[in-house]
Enzyme design. Structure first.
Site, mmCIF file in Angstrom:
data_model
loop_
_atom_site.group_PDB
_atom_site.id
_atom_site.type_symbol
_atom_site.label_atom_id
_atom_site.label_comp_id
_atom_site.label_asym_id
_atom_site.label_seq_id
_atom_site.Cartn_x
_atom_site.Cartn_y
_atom_site.Cartn_z
ATOM 1 N N GLU A 73 -2.059 -11.677 11.464
ATOM 2 C CA GLU A 73 -3.876 -11.285 11.504
ATOM 3 C C GLU A 73 -3.982 -10.689 9.819
ATOM 4 O O GLU A 73 -5.528 -10.160 10.473
ATOM 5 C CB GLU A 73 -4.157 -11.285 12.607
ATOM 6 C CG GLU A 73 -5.042 -11.631 13.297
ATOM 7 C CD GLU A 73 -5.157 -13.230 13.232
ATOM 8 O OE1 GLU A 73 -3.741 -13.496 13.539
ATOM 9 O OE2 GLU A 73 -6.167 -13.862 12.667
HETATM 10 C C1 LIG Z 1 6.378 -10.497 14.331
HETATM 11 C C2 LIG Z 1 5.691 -11.810 13.642
HETATM 12 C C3 LIG Z 1 4.255 -12.304 13.644
HETATM 13 C C4 LIG Z 1 3.574 -13.229 13.003
HETATM 14 N N1 LIG Z 1 2.739 -14.240 14.054
HETATM 15 C C5 LIG Z 1 1.909 -15.014 12.954
HETATM 16 C C6 LIG Z 1 1.337 -16.333 13.567
HETATM 17 O O1 LIG Z 1 1.503 -16.750 15.401
HETATM 18 N N2 LIG Z 1 0.958 -17.869 12.635
HETATM 19 C C7 LIG Z 1 0.741 -17.170 10.836
HETATM 20 O O2 LIG Z 1 0.408 -17.996 10.858
HETATM 21 N N3 LIG Z 1 1.728 -15.966 11.156
HETATM 22 C C8 LIG Z 1 1.743 -15.299 11.495
HETATM 23 N N4 LIG Z 1 2.581 -14.074 11.190
HETATM 24 C C9 LIG Z 1 2.022 -13.925 9.234
HETATM 25 C C10 LIG Z 1 1.686 -12.518 8.947
HETATM 26 O O3 LIG Z 1 0.089 -12.449 9.458
HETATM 27 C C11 LIG Z 1 1.708 -12.450 8.205
HETATM 28 O O4 LIG Z 1 3.421 -12.147 7.821
HETATM 29 C C12 LIG Z 1 0.899 -11.294 7.371
HETATM 30 O O5 LIG Z 1 -0.050 -12.239 6.919
HETATM 31 C C13 LIG Z 1 0.935 -10.455 5.538
HETATM 32 O O6 LIG Z 1 1.639 -11.945 4.393
HETATM 33 P P1 LIG Z 1 3.259 -11.669 3.988
HETATM 34 O O7 LIG Z 1 4.139 -11.271 5.089
HETATM 35 O O8 LIG Z 1 3.319 -13.286 3.300
HETATM 36 O O9 LIG Z 1 2.679 -10.613 3.089
HETATM 37 P P2 LIG Z 1 2.232 -10.834 1.089
HETATM 38 O O10 LIG Z 1 1.436 -11.397 1.488
HETATM 39 O O11 LIG Z 1 3.349 -11.122 0.606
HETATM 40 O O12 LIG Z 1 1.849 -8.656 1.414
HETATM 41 C C14 LIG Z 1 3.089 -7.853 0.260
HETATM 42 C C15 LIG Z 1 2.531 -6.961 0.555
HETATM 43 O O13 LIG Z 1 1.429 -6.649 -0.856
HETATM 44 C C16 LIG Z 1 0.030 -6.670 -0.172
HETATM 45 N N5 LIG Z 1 -0.952 -7.274 -0.731
HETATM 46 C C17 LIG Z 1 -0.882 -8.605 -0.604
HETATM 47 N N6 LIG Z 1 -2.162 -9.473 -1.316
HETATM 48 C C18 LIG Z 1 -3.084 -8.085 -1.020
HETATM 49 C C19 LIG Z 1 -4.079 -7.901 -2.448
HETATM 50 N N7 LIG Z 1 -4.499 -9.464 -2.785
HETATM 51 N N8 LIG Z 1 -4.574 -6.877 -3.098
HETATM 52 C C20 LIG Z 1 -3.737 -6.047 -2.257
HETATM 53 N N9 LIG Z 1 -2.467 -5.887 -1.098
HETATM 54 C C21 LIG Z 1 -2.225 -7.234 -1.152
HETATM 55 C C22 LIG Z 1 -0.385 -7.010 1.305
HETATM 56 O O14 LIG Z 1 -1.336 -6.164 2.191
HETATM 57 C C23 LIG Z 1 0.789 -6.352 2.064
HETATM 58 O O15 LIG Z 1 1.150 -4.738 2.041
HETATM 59 C C24 LIG Z 1 3.600 -13.157 11.778
HETATM 60 C C25 LIG Z 1 4.121 -12.057 10.924
HETATM 61 C C26 LIG Z 1 5.410 -11.535 12.450
HETATM 62 C C27 LIG Z 1 5.648 -10.168 11.513
#
Ligand SMILES: Cc1cc2nc3c(=O)[nH]c(=O)nc-3n(C[C@H](O)[C@H](O)[C@H](O)COP(=O)(O)OP(=O)(O)OC[C@H]3O[C@@H](n4cnc5c(N)ncnc54)[C@H](O)[C@@H]3O)c2cc1C
Length: 592
Positions: free
Chosen positions: A442
């Site tokens: 989220e």
């Molecule tokens: C168990 C689980 C359930 C989930 N359920 C859903 C769901 O129902 N629907 C859905 O759509 N998604 C869902 N997600 C996805 C979840 O919302 C994302 O994993 C999350 O938003 C982070 O995206 P990412 O994994 O691509 O990380 P990334 O976006 O690749 O981020 C990696 C790291 O970089 C940091 N970062 C990225 N951009 C910036 C910035 N501009 N400034 C500073 N730091 C930054 C982040 O904070 C993080 O620490 C789920 C994930 C999991 C693991």
């Protein structure tokens, strides 16, 4: 692990004595019709029974068994389908839903406490109705009347579930770069193609249909976040008469194997030209999602609180029973070989930290929920606008601070069990594992902090923040002198936050890195200050009643602990904020 007992006494205290919420309901005609203190109390009591009786017993078995995938079908752990049916038949999925479409129409502040209970009982289970309620909210606020009538009644009734399909393999935080396509069809529908990952409840065996809300881009959409549209994409097509038709062209490719929430199905979803229906306007999909996100983000904060509460309930029972060493001041349980560990200062520190953060979090999440209710139902435009701006300001704090505190509280709960905290059968380690995801999904807590600082503080020129600061200052100025021990440090904390906010606003003008460098610690200073306000309000409600009931004496003791031991954390955090961004950029990427 102790059996879960819903903290109804504290919930009623927060609603009736701290916030006198019936006064708010009486001022909001739409709520005055459906809820009063007695109805609220009866609803919470019933929710306490169903969550403790039917859902909590499946927490550990669900963690052990997990979900399984077989050729596109996903099976939830034993007992989940039956428990979901019980929960749905009780009307709990639609507790906050619009009565026009069969929802119970309860205020968010009641829904928030029900969410706490279901998530304390079993976070994996709680995610299924939560995602459904979130999807309903987007449909209610943005879809056409026809789509609302077609989908909402069965979703509120829990006959159909919902999912939110945002994330793609290459696009999580940055949704502007999603690739899922939506091709317009002659009949006004769209064909949706693409792959979504990490979709909670994307596929399962709890309901006969799943209504996916999917973000996708039209072929001619502008690049970035302004080119995203939102679609309803049902798993099984719904005929005009409401009956179920053919399967839509979509499927679950696999499920993830995870650190925690193992009974929640986290799915890879493939859309292969699936039929979808536009929700809201073309290219305004992110706006439609944001309606839901304010609710969901508060909900994720509450998930953290819920885990902290469950961990505390077990930790306090264990600390009273486990005997080990003598109290530093001499034996307490003289008839035993050693004293219960609750005599030791460090165990008390951990227990009180848990209690203070949980109860502070319960009050804070209820406060935010009341702002959501005011924003939604107030007929006075200025009141609704102020509440809306407070919601915008406080939502990232609720999501990130409650979940960051939850990791601390669940780790304390594990630590109090010593080695047994590391052993699965005691249940504390599951709470720590389950808690970690609340800081990530989220929108990660880092992104919540950027949202607070960049959009809400800097973006509003400090005006959203002023609503809260002014409210606290009015409270402090009007408080009785017998509250000085709470209001004086609260006033100092707000002054510190005022100065810190001005400092960041000023620094952000000169260097764009300053916002990101300050944001996480700033959010924590904000959170501790907001909890200080909550604890001062709780102290006001308890003061003078401590002779009547141990509950109030315990409340005041915990308030004193909060001000003495937790609020001072703002000083080191503020010093970190003021260190600025320079030290973060001393190394180039190769030097790490
Ligand atoms: C168990 C689980 C359930 C989930 N359920 C859903 C769901 O129902 N629907 C859905 O759509 N998604 C869902 N997600 C996805 C979840 O919302 C994302 O994993 C999350 O938003 C982070 O995206 P990412 O994994 O691509 O990380 P990334 O976006 O690749 O981020 C990696 C790291 O970089 C940091 N970062 C990225 N951009 C910036 C910035 N501009 N400034 C500073 N730091 C930054 C982040 O904070 C993080 O620490 C789920 C994930 C999991 C693991």
């Amino acid at each position: 692990m102790a059996d879960y007992k819903a903290p109804l006494r504290d919930m009623r205290f927060v609603l009736n004595e701290v916030f006198e919420v019936s006064k708010l309901w009486a001022e909001l005609p739409a709520l005055a019709e459906v809820v009063d203190a007695d109805t609220a109390s009866a609803i919470l009591e019933e929710a306490g029974k169903v969550t403790a009786g039917s859902i909590a017993p499946l927490n550990r078995s669900g963690d052990e068994e997990g979900c399984s995938w077989d050729n596109g079908a996903v099976k939830t752990p034993a007992g989940f389908p039956e428990a979901y049916q019980t929960y749905a038949e009780g009307g709990w999925v639609g507790v906050g839903g619009s009565p026009e479409f069969g929802g119970m129409g309860m205020p968010k502040v009641i829904g928030a406490q029900v969410e706490e209970m279901v998530n304390s009982a079993n976070l994996s289970f709680g995610l299924y109705p939560m995602l459904t309620a979130g999807a309903c909210l987007s449909i209610l606020n943005h879809a056409s009347e026809e789509l609302k009538a077609q989908y909402l009644p069965n979703m509120y009734a829990g006959v159909w579930a919902g999912s939110m399909c945002l994330t793609e393999p290459h696009a999580g935080t940055d949704l502007g770069i999603i690739r899922t396509k939506a091709e317009p069809q002659a009949d006004g529908s769209y064909k949706i193609s693409g792959t979504k990952i990490f979709i909670t409840g994307g596929e399962h065996d709890l309901t006969e249909n799943i209504i996916h809300l999917v973000l996708a881009k039209l072929p001619d959409a502008p690049a970035g976040p302004k080119g995203i549209s939102l679609f309803i994409v049902p798993k099984v097509m719904v005929n005009a008469d409401g009956s179920l038709g053919e399967n839509n062209a979509l499927g679950c490719g696999s499920i993830e194997h995870k650190m925690g929430i193992k009974a929640s199905a986290t799915c890879v979803m493939n859309f292969d030209g699936a039929i979808g229906y536009l929700v809201g306007e073309v290219n305004k999909g992110l706006n439609a999602m944001f309606t839901m996100m304010n609710y969901e983000r508060l909900g994720v904060g509450i998930q953290g609180l819920a885990l902290g509460e469950r961990s505390y309930q077990s930790a306090i029972e264990y600390a009273r029973e486990r005997i080990q060493s003598r109290a530093p001041t001499g034996p307490v349980a003289k008839d035993k070989a050693a004293d219960p560990i609750i005599v030791h200062p460090d165990v008390r520190r951990m227990l009180l930290t848990m209690k203070a953060l949980n109860e502070g979090g319960r009050a804070f999440s209820s406060y935010v929920a009341m702002q959501l209710d005011t924003a939604k139902y107030s007929e006075d435009k200025a009141t609704a606008k102020r509440a809306d701006e407070l919601v915008a300001l406080l939502t990232p704090v609720a999501k990130a601070f409650l979940t960051d505190m939850a990791l601390e509280t669940t780790v304390h709960g594990q630590q109090i069990f010593g080695g047994h905290g590391f052993i699965r059968e005691w249940g504390q380690e599951q709470l720590v594992r389950d808690c970690r995801i609340t800081q990530i999904y989220e929108g990660t807590n880092g992104i919540q902090s950027l949202d607070l600082m960049g959009r809400k503080i800097v973006g509003s020129g400090g005006s959203f923040y002023k609503h809260l600061a002014d409210e606290i200052k009015v409270f402090v100025a009007s408080a009785d002198a017998n509250l000085d021990e709470f209001t004086k440090p609260l006033a100092a904390a707000v002054q510190n936050l005022d100065e810190l906010t001005a400092w960041v606003l000023d620094r952000a003008k000169g260097n764009p890195n300053e916002i990101g460098a300050a944001s996480v610690e700033y959010l924590h200073v904000f959170g501790y200050t907001a909890y200080a306000y909550m604890w001062a309000l709780m102290a006001r409600a308890a003061l003078g009643k401590e002779g009547q009931d141990e509950f109030y004496a315990s409340k005041l003791g915990t308030a004193r602990f909060y001000f003495a031991r937790l609020l001072p954390r703002i000083h080191s955090l503020s010093a970190s904020v003021k260190a600025g961004s320079e030290s973060l950029y001393l190394l180039d990427a190769a030097q790490f």
